[in-house]
Design a protein around this motif. Structure first.
Motif, PDB file in Angstrom:
ATOM      1  N   VAL A 126       0.879  -1.173   0.000  1.00 19.55           N
ATOM      2  CA  VAL A 126       0.000   0.000   0.000  1.00 19.55           C
ATOM      3  C   VAL A 126       0.913   1.217   0.000  1.00 19.55           C
ATOM      4  CG1 VAL A 126      -1.858   1.229   1.167  1.00 19.55           C
ATOM      5  CG2 VAL A 126      -1.748  -1.266   1.289  1.00 19.55           C
ATOM      6  N   PHE A 127       0.782   2.051  -1.009  1.00 19.62           N
ATOM      7  CA  PHE A 127       1.727   3.151  -1.259  1.00 19.62           C
ATOM      8  C   PHE A 127       0.933   4.460  -1.295  1.00 19.62           C
ATOM      9  CE2 PHE A 127       4.564   5.914  -3.489  1.00 19.62           C
ATOM     10  CZ  PHE A 127       5.848   5.384  -3.405  1.00 19.62           C
ATOM     11  N   VAL A 128       1.309   5.407  -0.465  1.00 21.34           N
ATOM     12  CA  VAL A 128       0.643   6.714  -0.431  1.00 21.34           C
ATOM     13  C   VAL A 128       1.516   7.757  -1.123  1.00 21.34           C
ATOM     14  CG1 VAL A 128       0.031   8.645   1.100  1.00 21.34           C
ATOM     15  CG2 VAL A 128      -0.787   6.351   1.616  1.00 21.34           C
ATOM     16  N   THR A 129       0.917   8.534  -2.007  1.00 22.30           N
ATOM     17  CA  THR A 129       1.639   9.622  -2.667  1.00 22.30           C
ATOM     18  C   THR A 129       0.665  10.723  -3.051  1.00 22.30           C
ATOM     19  OG1 THR A 129       3.158  10.176  -4.483  1.00 22.30           O
ATOM     20  CG2 THR A 129       1.401   8.623  -4.981  1.00 22.30           C
ATOM     21  N   HIS A 130       1.194  11.938  -3.246  1.00 20.99           N
ATOM     22  CA  HIS A 130       0.381  13.019  -3.804  1.00 20.99           C
ATOM     23  C   HIS A 130       0.718  13.223  -5.280  1.00 20.99           C
ATOM     24  CE1 HIS A 130       4.190  15.068  -2.932  1.00 20.99           C
ATOM     25  NE2 HIS A 130       3.856  15.900  -3.899  1.00 20.99           N
ATOM     26  N   ASP A 131       1.691  12.435  -5.785  1.00 21.38           N
ATOM     27  CA  ASP A 131       2.204  12.585  -7.144  1.00 21.38           C
ATOM     28  C   ASP A 131       1.512  11.575  -8.062  1.00 21.38           C
ATOM     29  OD1 ASP A 131       3.652  12.552  -9.503  1.00 21.38           O
ATOM     30  OD2 ASP A 131       5.587  12.799  -8.528  1.00 21.38           O
ATOM     31  N   PHE A 132       0.643  12.057  -8.935  1.00 17.04           N
ATOM     32  CA  PHE A 132      -0.106  11.141  -9.797  1.00 17.04           C
ATOM     33  C   PHE A 132       0.806  10.400 -10.761  1.00 17.04           C
ATOM     34  CE2 PHE A 132      -2.920   9.939 -13.308  1.00 17.04           C
ATOM     35  CZ  PHE A 132      -3.917   9.286 -12.598  1.00 17.04           C
ATOM     36  N   ASN A 133       1.865  11.050 -11.240  1.00 20.02           N
ATOM     37  CA  ASN A 133       2.808  10.371 -12.130  1.00 20.02           C
ATOM     38  C   ASN A 133       3.438   9.164 -11.439  1.00 20.02           C
ATOM     39  OD1 ASN A 133       2.431  12.101 -14.318  1.00 20.02           O
ATOM     40  ND2 ASN A 133       3.975  13.533 -13.596  1.00 20.02           N
ATOM     41  N   GLU A 134       3.763   9.338 -10.155  1.00 23.88           N
ATOM     42  CA  GLU A 134       4.334   8.236  -9.392  1.00 23.88           C
ATOM     43  C   GLU A 134       3.313   7.112  -9.239  1.00 23.88           C
ATOM     44  OE1 GLU A 134       7.399   8.186  -5.845  1.00 23.88           O
ATOM     45  OE2 GLU A 134       5.446   8.865  -5.097  1.00 23.88           O
ATOM     46  N   ALA A 135       2.049   7.483  -9.019  1.00 25.88           N
ATOM     47  CA  ALA A 135       0.986   6.487  -8.892  1.00 25.88           C
ATOM     48  C   ALA A 135       0.846   5.670 -10.176  1.00 25.88           C
ATOM     49  CB  ALA A 135      -0.335   7.168  -8.550  1.00 25.88           C
ATOM     50  N   VAL A 136       0.902   6.342 -11.314  1.00 28.61           N
ATOM     51  CA  VAL A 136       0.774   5.656 -12.605  1.00 28.61           C
ATOM     52  C   VAL A 136       1.946   4.714 -12.835  1.00 28.61           C
ATOM     53  CG1 VAL A 136       0.776   5.998 -15.112  1.00 28.61           C
ATOM     54  CG2 VAL A 136      -0.640   7.449 -13.661  1.00 28.61           C
ATOM     55  N   LYS A 137       3.137   5.160 -12.472  1.00 32.34           N
ATOM     56  CA  LYS A 137       4.324   4.348 -12.714  1.00 32.34           C
ATOM     57  C   LYS A 137       4.361   3.105 -11.828  1.00 32.34           C
ATOM     58  CE  LYS A 137       9.390   4.534 -12.794  1.00 32.34           C
ATOM     59  NZ  LYS A 137      10.589   5.391 -12.720  1.00 32.34           N
ATOM     60  N   LEU A 138       3.967   3.240 -10.573  1.00 27.86           N
ATOM     61  CA  LEU A 138       4.159   2.157  -9.618  1.00 27.86           C
ATOM     62  C   LEU A 138       2.955   1.247  -9.442  1.00 27.86           C
ATOM     63  CD1 LEU A 138       6.056   3.996  -6.724  1.00 27.86           C
ATOM     64  CD2 LEU A 138       7.023   2.608  -8.559  1.00 27.86           C
ATOM     65  N   GLY A 139       1.754   1.782  -9.594  1.00 28.46           N
ATOM     66  CA  GLY A 139       0.579   1.049  -9.164  1.00 28.46           C
ATOM     67  C   GLY A 139       0.104  -0.037 -10.109  1.00 28.46           C
ATOM     68  N   ASP A 140      -0.239  -1.196  -9.533  1.00 26.98           N
ATOM     69  CA  ASP A 140      -1.061  -2.152 -10.273  1.00 26.98           C
ATOM     70  C   ASP A 140      -2.488  -1.616 -10.324  1.00 26.98           C
ATOM     71  OD1 ASP A 140       0.816  -4.417 -10.724  1.00 26.98           O
ATOM     72  OD2 ASP A 140       0.879  -4.431  -8.537  1.00 26.98           O
TER      73      ASP A 140
END
Length: 408
Positions: free
Chosen positions: A198-212
């Motif tokens: 479970v990964f929390v971020t405010h950076d949507f680019n990071e969310a797109v790169k990392l998230g399944d």
């Protein structure tokens, strides 16, 4: 590969703080699959960190149920629970007066592991995150760069081999280049370990790169959309989610594909110790405007044109230096950044050993984006048809018809 993580379920979870009218988290439910990275993204104050901290009971829920691997966390001893969950935060949160080895050994020591087992695990974890144990185990956090501290933080979180890893803005305090490297490292580790993250971020680019999967939260911890990055980019659920996606959704799509997943070009190559004439002849025969000179380990050195080779006596000095290469594991978006610095409209692609494996071109990215848009349009059309058919079917029913070293 079988996931080594476990499923997490949050069912109608709320958090009310005394003296506050509105809940910090209000009736929040989500199912997080085993072995996947699920990224919580949303504006400050939306409750994403509070939700994460309720999973390991650093914050106690006011109501609702949280289960990990089918077990209700509310019925477990909080300290024992936390020793079974890895936790990595911004700026690593290392103990400043303990060595790297002692930091990594924190949870194994609390669990009563013997010295030999703990020491072996420390070395294994440091190697896993790309830090040489002989170099780093006796250093203190102040002797490390920001990126190295974050790597130690991840090693500490993984040391007891927990099935679940919670990561709260873990890369938010490092520079953009280091952040990208740490993201790549996390993806490499996850491909091997298959934890539930479970990964929390405010950076949507990071969310797109990392998230399944991405969970987009709005004010009041409202779950606006929960889907794969591709689905969120292609069809934002509402205007708020569209605001996170931004106007460059097409470019963000490039983050979802790795260079190794597309077909690479091949240009003529030669070692700098090779003769000029055969190389010149190959370029002419294949009608390429230029070729690539490699070193003894097949690492790209210089681009060279047919014109430059026409009067060259040796390949050792001729050509223009390769200003950047692209790793096979890099995203197409990272490839684009490198392509923009190259005059050839191509970038050399390298494997794990740095050796040349092919070329990627601007045309490759354009073709990929066109195919992605076409697929998204087809999917949206099928969804609309399905929704319309369902509505027609529902209307046909009568009203009463209804149909988871040495740390010591």
């Amino acid at each position: 590969m079988t996931p080594r993580g476990v499923r997490i379920e949050l069912d109608a979870v709320s958090k009310h703080y005394p003296g506050q009218r509105d809940p910090a988290v209000d009736n929040f439910s989500i199912s997080i699959p085993a072995g996947e990275i699920v990224v919580f993204v949303g504006p400050s104050g939306c409750g994403k960190t509070t939700i994460m901290r309720m999973i390991n009971r650093l914050i106690e829920p006011s109501s609702g149920t949280i289960t990990i691997g089918g077990r209700d966390v509310g019925g477990q001893n909080p300290d024992q629970l936390r020793r079974q969950i890895g936790y990595s935060i911004q700026q690593a949160g290392l103990f400043p007066h303990q060595t790297v080895a002692r930091n990594v050994a924190t949870v194994p020591t609390l669990l009563g592991w013997n010295r030999a087992k703990t020491n072996a695990r420390v070395d294994e974890m440091l190697e896993l995150v790309g830090l040489d144990p002989g170099t780093f185990r006796r250093r203190y956090p102040r002797q490390l760069s920001g990126g190295q501290q974050q790597r130690v933080g991840v090693a500490r979180a993984l040391a007891a081999d927990p099935p679940v890893l919670l990561m709260d803005e873990p890369f938010g305090a490092v520079d953009p280049i280091t952040r990208g490297l740490l993201q790549d490292e996390l993806l490499r580790l996850q491909a091997e370990l298959r934890k539930t993250i479970v990964f929390v971020t405010h950076d949507f680019n990071e969310a797109v790169k990392l998230g399944d999967r991405i969970a987009v939260l709005g004010t009041g911890s409202r779950l606006l959309q929960y889907d794969t990055p591709a689905a969120v980019l292609a069809a934002p659920a509402d205007d708020t989610v569209a605001g996170f996606v931004g106007a460059d959704a097409g470019l963000k799509q490039l983050t979802l594909t790795r260079v190794e997943d597309v077909e690479l070009d091949r240009c003529p190559t030669a070692a700098e110790t090779d003769a000029v004439q055969p190389f010149r002849a190959e370029i002419a025969e294949r009608e390429w405007p230029w070729g690539l000179i490699l070193d003894a380990e097949r690492r790209p050195l210089r681009w060279v044109s047919a014109e430059q080779l026409a009067h060259a006596a040796s390949l050792r000095e001729v050509g223009q230096p390769v200003t950047g290469t692209v790793a096979l594991r890099a995203s197409l978006q990272e490839a684009l950044e490198t392509l923009l610095t190259e005059s050839t409209a191509h970038a050399a692609v390298t494997g794990d050993d740095g050796g040349y494996v092919g070329l990627i071109a601007i045309d490759t990215l354009v073709t990929h984006l066109a195919a992605t848009r076409a697929e998204s349009s087809r999917a949206a059309g099928k969804s609309a048809v399905s929704t319309g058919s369902a509505a027609t079917s529902d209307a046909a029913h009568s009203p009463d018809e209804t149909a988871p070293g040495d740390p010591i």
